[in-house]
Design a protein around this motif. Sequence first.
Motif, PDB file in Angstrom:
ATOM      1  N   ALA A   9      17.187   2.089 -17.851  1.00 46.72           N
ATOM      2  CA  ALA A   9      16.250   3.109 -17.369  1.00 46.72           C
ATOM      3  C   ALA A   9      16.905   3.984 -16.310  1.00 46.72           C
ATOM      4  CB  ALA A   9      15.010   2.434 -16.789  1.00 46.72           C
ATOM      5  N   GLU A  10      16.503   5.236 -16.288  1.00 44.42           N
ATOM      6  CA  GLU A  10      16.963   6.133 -15.231  1.00 44.42           C
ATOM      7  C   GLU A  10      16.213   5.803 -13.946  1.00 44.42           C
ATOM      8  OE1 GLU A  10      17.109  10.316 -15.923  1.00 44.42           O
ATOM      9  OE2 GLU A  10      17.488  10.027 -18.057  1.00 44.42           O
ATOM     10  N   ALA A  11      16.859   6.086 -12.842  1.00 46.29           N
ATOM     11  CA  ALA A  11      16.220   5.849 -11.553  1.00 46.29           C
ATOM     12  C   ALA A  11      15.032   6.789 -11.381  1.00 46.29           C
ATOM     13  CB  ALA A  11      17.213   6.048 -10.423  1.00 46.29           C
ATOM     14  N   VAL A  12      13.969   6.262 -10.824  1.00 44.78           N
ATOM     15  CA  VAL A  12      12.791   7.054 -10.491  1.00 44.78           C
ATOM     16  C   VAL A  12      12.985   7.552  -9.062  1.00 44.78           C
ATOM     17  CG1 VAL A  12      10.305   6.957 -10.069  1.00 44.78           C
ATOM     18  CG2 VAL A  12      11.301   5.712 -11.999  1.00 44.78           C
ATOM     19  N   LEU A  13      12.809   8.854  -8.843  1.00 45.40           N
ATOM     20  CA  LEU A  13      12.959   9.428  -7.507  1.00 45.40           C
ATOM     21  C   LEU A  13      11.590   9.567  -6.861  1.00 45.40           C
ATOM     22  CD1 LEU A  13      14.764  10.728  -5.321  1.00 45.40           C
ATOM     23  CD2 LEU A  13      14.283  12.923  -6.434  1.00 45.40           C
ATOM     24  N   ILE A  14      11.440   8.974  -5.682  1.00 46.79           N
ATOM     25  CA  ILE A  14      10.223   9.111  -4.891  1.00 46.79           C
ATOM     26  C   ILE A  14      10.549  10.089  -3.776  1.00 46.79           C
ATOM     27  CG2 ILE A  14       8.519   7.907  -3.477  1.00 46.79           C
ATOM     28  CD1 ILE A  14       9.411   5.324  -5.043  1.00 46.79           C
ATOM     29  N   ASP A  15       9.981  11.280  -3.859  1.00 46.01           N
ATOM     30  CA  ASP A  15      10.303  12.382  -2.950  1.00 46.01           C
ATOM     31  C   ASP A  15       9.320  12.395  -1.783  1.00 46.01           C
ATOM     32  OD1 ASP A  15      11.507  14.674  -1.970  1.00 46.01           O
ATOM     33  OD2 ASP A  15      10.461  16.008  -3.357  1.00 46.01           O
ATOM     34  N   THR A  16       9.817  12.134  -0.569  1.00 48.94           N
ATOM     35  CA  THR A  16       8.947  12.069   0.608  1.00 48.94           C
ATOM     36  C   THR A  16       9.449  12.978   1.725  1.00 48.94           C
ATOM     37  OG1 THR A  16      10.123  10.234   1.665  1.00 48.94           O
ATOM     38  CG2 THR A  16       8.405   9.648   0.086  1.00 48.94           C
ATOM     39  N   VAL A  17       8.549  13.244   2.660  1.00 51.08           N
ATOM     40  CA  VAL A  17       8.859  14.016   3.853  1.00 51.08           C
ATOM     41  C   VAL A  17       8.356  13.207   5.048  1.00 51.08           C
ATOM     42  CG1 VAL A  17       8.535  16.218   5.062  1.00 51.08           C
ATOM     43  CG2 VAL A  17       8.610  16.172   2.561  1.00 51.08           C
ATOM     44  N   ALA A  18       9.139  13.150   6.127  1.00 46.19           N
ATOM     45  CA  ALA A  18       8.768  12.327   7.282  1.00 46.19           C
ATOM     46  C   ALA A  18       8.875  13.115   8.588  1.00 46.19           C
ATOM     47  CB  ALA A  18       9.667  11.097   7.354  1.00 46.19           C
ATOM     48  N   TRP A  19       8.009  12.734   9.526  1.00 51.74           N
ATOM     49  CA  TRP A  19       7.997  13.328  10.866  1.00 51.74           C
ATOM     50  C   TRP A  19       8.674  12.364  11.827  1.00 51.74           C
ATOM     51  CZ3 TRP A  19       3.788  12.742  14.943  1.00 51.74           C
ATOM     52  CH2 TRP A  19       3.999  13.618  16.017  1.00 51.74           C
ATOM     53  N   VAL A  20       9.690  12.845  12.492  1.00 51.82           N
ATOM     54  CA  VAL A  20      10.446  12.026  13.434  1.00 51.82           C
ATOM     55  C   VAL A  20      10.034  12.431  14.846  1.00 51.82           C
ATOM     56  CG1 VAL A  20      12.742  11.353  14.212  1.00 51.82           C
ATOM     57  CG2 VAL A  20      12.348  11.884  11.788  1.00 51.82           C
TER      58      VAL A  20
END
Length: 141
Positions: A9-20
């Motif tokens: 299987a191809e890798a599943v990309l979980i696209d996130t944005v975070a506040w530092v």
Amino acid sequence: MGEGELGGAEAVLIDTVAWVRVEGGRVLCARPRGKDVFYVPGGKREPGESDLATLVREIEEELTVRLDPATAVHLGTYEAEVPGLPSAVVRMSCYTARYAGTLAPSSEIEETDWFSYADRPLVPPVDQLLFDDLRAAGELR
């Protein structure tokens, strides 16, 4: 057959944005309800949503404050495998930004805490990469 149909299987990309948010050498982390792991606050992008729109929406939902997108600065983007899901990779685009309001956990966040570098083992691998960079920059004690 198309690419990726053979050999696993191809890798599943979980696209996130975070506040530092770093204060006094510690970074703000949040633990969602029903989970036992702390994360740097943020979340998944919705279709067609920009980094800043995702960031403002997620932080308002999680911490009840309003970020000022005009003050946002991109700190870096990190990628790491998701523990327990070897075919999944999370990408976390990290930003700092000023906020208005009082930081408080929302209904979806069980608790927040301020983590030092010593707390690095308590966060997921992608967050650990951010912790490493914050430490190298002298931001995290």
